[in-house]
Design an enzyme around this catalytic site. Structure first.
Site, PDB file in Angstrom:
ATOM      1  N   TYR A 166      32.811  34.470  43.124  1.00  0.00           N
ATOM      2  CA  TYR A 166      33.833  34.460  44.178  1.00  0.00           C
ATOM      3  C   TYR A 166      35.226  34.155  43.599  1.00  0.00           C
ATOM      4  O   TYR A 166      36.185  34.894  43.843  1.00  0.00           O
ATOM      5  CB  TYR A 166      33.464  33.423  45.243  1.00  0.00           C
ATOM      6  CG  TYR A 166      34.391  33.415  46.439  1.00  0.00           C
ATOM      7  CD1 TYR A 166      34.208  34.315  47.491  1.00  0.00           C
ATOM      8  CD2 TYR A 166      35.452  32.512  46.524  1.00  0.00           C
ATOM      9  CE1 TYR A 166      35.049  34.311  48.587  1.00  0.00           C
ATOM     10  CE2 TYR A 166      36.303  32.501  47.619  1.00  0.00           C
ATOM     11  CZ  TYR A 166      36.106  33.402  48.646  1.00  0.00           C
ATOM     12  OH  TYR A 166      36.954  33.402  49.732  1.00  0.00           O
ATOM     13  N   LYS A 170      38.501  36.743  43.416  1.00  0.00           N
ATOM     14  CA  LYS A 170      39.779  36.513  44.107  1.00  0.00           C
ATOM     15  C   LYS A 170      40.936  36.430  43.104  1.00  0.00           C
ATOM     16  O   LYS A 170      42.066  36.819  43.424  1.00  0.00           O
ATOM     17  CB  LYS A 170      39.694  35.233  44.949  1.00  0.00           C
ATOM     18  CG  LYS A 170      38.733  35.347  46.147  1.00  0.00           C
ATOM     19  CD  LYS A 170      39.130  36.424  47.142  1.00  0.00           C
ATOM     20  CE  LYS A 170      38.283  36.378  48.408  1.00  0.00           C
ATOM     21  NZ  LYS A 170      38.661  37.396  49.385  1.00  0.00           N
TER      22      LYS A 170
HETATM   23  P1  NAP Z   1      33.474  36.283  57.725  1.00  0.00           P
HETATM   24  O1  NAP Z   1      33.571  35.711  59.092  1.00  0.00           O
HETATM   25  O2  NAP Z   1      32.162  36.246  57.012  1.00  0.00           O
HETATM   26  O3  NAP Z   1      34.013  37.782  57.780  1.00  0.00           O
HETATM   27  C1  NAP Z   1      33.912  38.617  56.659  1.00  0.00           C
HETATM   28  C2  NAP Z   1      34.150  40.047  57.103  1.00  0.00           C
HETATM   29  O4  NAP Z   1      34.024  40.905  55.942  1.00  0.00           O
HETATM   30  C3  NAP Z   1      33.120  40.544  58.126  1.00  0.00           C
HETATM   31  O5  NAP Z   1      33.730  41.424  59.029  1.00  0.00           O
HETATM   32  C4  NAP Z   1      32.130  41.303  57.257  1.00  0.00           C
HETATM   33  O6  NAP Z   1      31.390  42.292  57.947  1.00  0.00           O
HETATM   34  C5  NAP Z   1      33.100  41.938  56.274  1.00  0.00           C
HETATM   35  N1  NAP Z   1      32.420  42.467  55.104  1.00  0.00           N
HETATM   36  C6  NAP Z   1      31.657  41.808  54.213  1.00  0.00           C
HETATM   37  N2  NAP Z   1      31.180  42.661  53.297  1.00  0.00           N
HETATM   38  C7  NAP Z   1      31.659  43.889  53.622  1.00  0.00           C
HETATM   39  C8  NAP Z   1      31.520  45.186  53.073  1.00  0.00           C
HETATM   40  N3  NAP Z   1      30.756  45.434  52.001  1.00  0.00           N
HETATM   41  N4  NAP Z   1      32.180  46.205  53.662  1.00  0.00           N
HETATM   42  C9  NAP Z   1      32.933  46.001  54.747  1.00  0.00           C
HETATM   43  N5  NAP Z   1      33.086  44.805  55.346  1.00  0.00           N
HETATM   44  C10 NAP Z   1      32.461  43.771  54.771  1.00  0.00           C
HETATM   45  O7  NAP Z   1      34.471  35.575  56.720  1.00  0.00           O
HETATM   46  P2  NAP Z   1      35.993  35.104  56.875  1.00  0.00           P
HETATM   47  O8  NAP Z   1      36.018  33.675  56.554  1.00  0.00           O
HETATM   48  O9  NAP Z   1      36.612  35.605  58.100  1.00  0.00           O
HETATM   49  O10 NAP Z   1      36.609  35.857  55.599  1.00  0.00           O
HETATM   50  C11 NAP Z   1      37.704  36.746  55.668  1.00  0.00           C
HETATM   51  C12 NAP Z   1      38.416  36.693  54.323  1.00  0.00           C
HETATM   52  O11 NAP Z   1      38.983  35.393  54.149  1.00  0.00           O
HETATM   53  C13 NAP Z   1      37.489  36.916  53.122  1.00  0.00           C
HETATM   54  O12 NAP Z   1      38.120  37.742  52.175  1.00  0.00           O
HETATM   55  C14 NAP Z   1      37.318  35.515  52.562  1.00  0.00           C
HETATM   56  O13 NAP Z   1      37.028  35.523  51.184  1.00  0.00           O
HETATM   57  C15 NAP Z   1      38.679  34.915  52.855  1.00  0.00           C
HETATM   58  N6  NAP Z   1      38.722  33.444  52.873  1.00  0.00           N
HETATM   59  C16 NAP Z   1      37.955  32.744  53.747  1.00  0.00           C
HETATM   60  C17 NAP Z   1      38.000  31.346  53.715  1.00  0.00           C
HETATM   61  C18 NAP Z   1      37.160  30.505  54.640  1.00  0.00           C
HETATM   62  O14 NAP Z   1      37.124  29.271  54.453  1.00  0.00           O
HETATM   63  N7  NAP Z   1      36.478  31.081  55.627  1.00  0.00           N
HETATM   64  C19 NAP Z   1      38.847  30.691  52.820  1.00  0.00           C
HETATM   65  C20 NAP Z   1      39.621  31.442  51.956  1.00  0.00           C
HETATM   66  C21 NAP Z   1      39.555  32.823  51.983  1.00  0.00           C
HETATM   67  P3  NAP Z   1      29.910  42.001  58.554  1.00  0.00           P
HETATM   68  O15 NAP Z   1      30.099  41.303  59.876  1.00  0.00           O
HETATM   69  O16 NAP Z   1      29.338  43.375  58.667  1.00  0.00           O
HETATM   70  O17 NAP Z   1      29.201  41.144  57.560  1.00  0.00           O
END
Ligand code: NAP
Length: 244
Positions: A166, A170
């Protein structure tokens, strides 16, 4: 151009931070394409947004299936002939990710396939559309975990989160931000990385204590709607600049 005429593509917008980003951009009058790999989940999310008066449309994007990305770019070209905002948001974090000493190569590669190669491919496919917009914005949704400087800092609050797949994916995404901003520096396009910070979503299913998606999405919206004198090639969390 006002937000009213803008067209945005947000990957992984069927839930979490991506959905919240679509909601907030949509509330400002932006036409939002809800990138999702699953048709049912994507249509359901677009339907919820439409029900609240937002011009939202499902667009199939599976970062593991480049044909869907080719098709999505063609659809945007056909329907608008341009793209004003690209948010590379979709991402994964594996529960099997961890130490660089022991993490399976397959886990690291799968993480890179989504978090870096997928985002890079989407970007390459829509660059011609971004170049046709008056002043496009690209937001790469990164993470503090992708900062080399913060990974090196023993006093950083997330210093123990050493996930080779991860964090490295990033860091690679951040390199895309820096290089894309550089090659586009003579254009009106601005490219930045956003850190939503630790947020309660399904990315970290059994974890609590993060912040709400409303807070996480704020920096993404800000970078997606930057004015002409806004920054490019930066890395931001809320309104502060992060070290690479
Ligand atoms: P999330 O709720 O798990 O959402 C992730 C999204 O990415 C979902 O819509 C998922 O679709 C989609 N996805 C995953 N694999 C995919 C693929 N192969 N093709 C197309 N779509 C795909 O996570 P989130 O926290 O909102 O994350 C959004 C972004 O923020 C990510 O890049 C994550 O790394 C970043 N981020 C999150 C945090 C945190 O604490 N949550 C912190 C820093 C950065 P499905 O529903 O089909 O799985």
């Amino acid at each position: 151009m006002s937000s009213n005429n803008k067209v945005a593509l947000i990957t992984g917008a069927n839930k979490g931070i991506g959905y919240e980003t679509a909601l907030k951009l949509g509330q400002q009058g932006v036409t939002v394409y809800i990138g999702a790999r699953d048709e049912q989940r994507g249509n359901a999310a677009a339907g919820r947004l439409k029900a609240s008066g937002i011009d939202a449309r499902f667009i199939k994007i599976d970062l593991g299936d480049y044909a869907t990305i080719d098709h999505a770019a063609e659809m945007l070209e056909h329907e608008h002939g341009r793209l004003d905002i690209l948010v590379n948001n979709a991402g994964i974090m594996s529960t099997e990710d961890g130490s660089p000493v022991t993490t399976e190569m397959s886990v690291v590669k799968k993480t890179f396939d989504t978090n870096f190669f997928g985002a890079l491919y989407v970007t390459q496919k829509v660059i011609p559309l971004l170049q046709k917009a008056a002043s496009a914005r690209v937001v790469n949704v990164s993470s503090g975990l992708g900062s080399l400087a913060l990974n090196q800092d023993p006093s950083w609050e997330f210093a123990d989160a050493k996930l080779i797949g991860y964090n490295a994916s990033k860091a690679a995404l951040n390199m895309l931000t820096v290089q894309l901003a550089w090659v586009l520096r003579e254009s009106a396009i601005k490219v930045n990385s956003a850190n939503p910070n630790f947020t309660n979503t399904e990315l970290l299913p059994d974890t609590t204590g993060g912040r709400p998606v409303e807070d996480a999405a704020r920096v993404i919206i800000h970078l997606a709607l930057l004015p002409e004198d806004g920054p490019t090639g930066g890395f931001f969390e809320d309104d502060v600049s992060l070290p690479w």
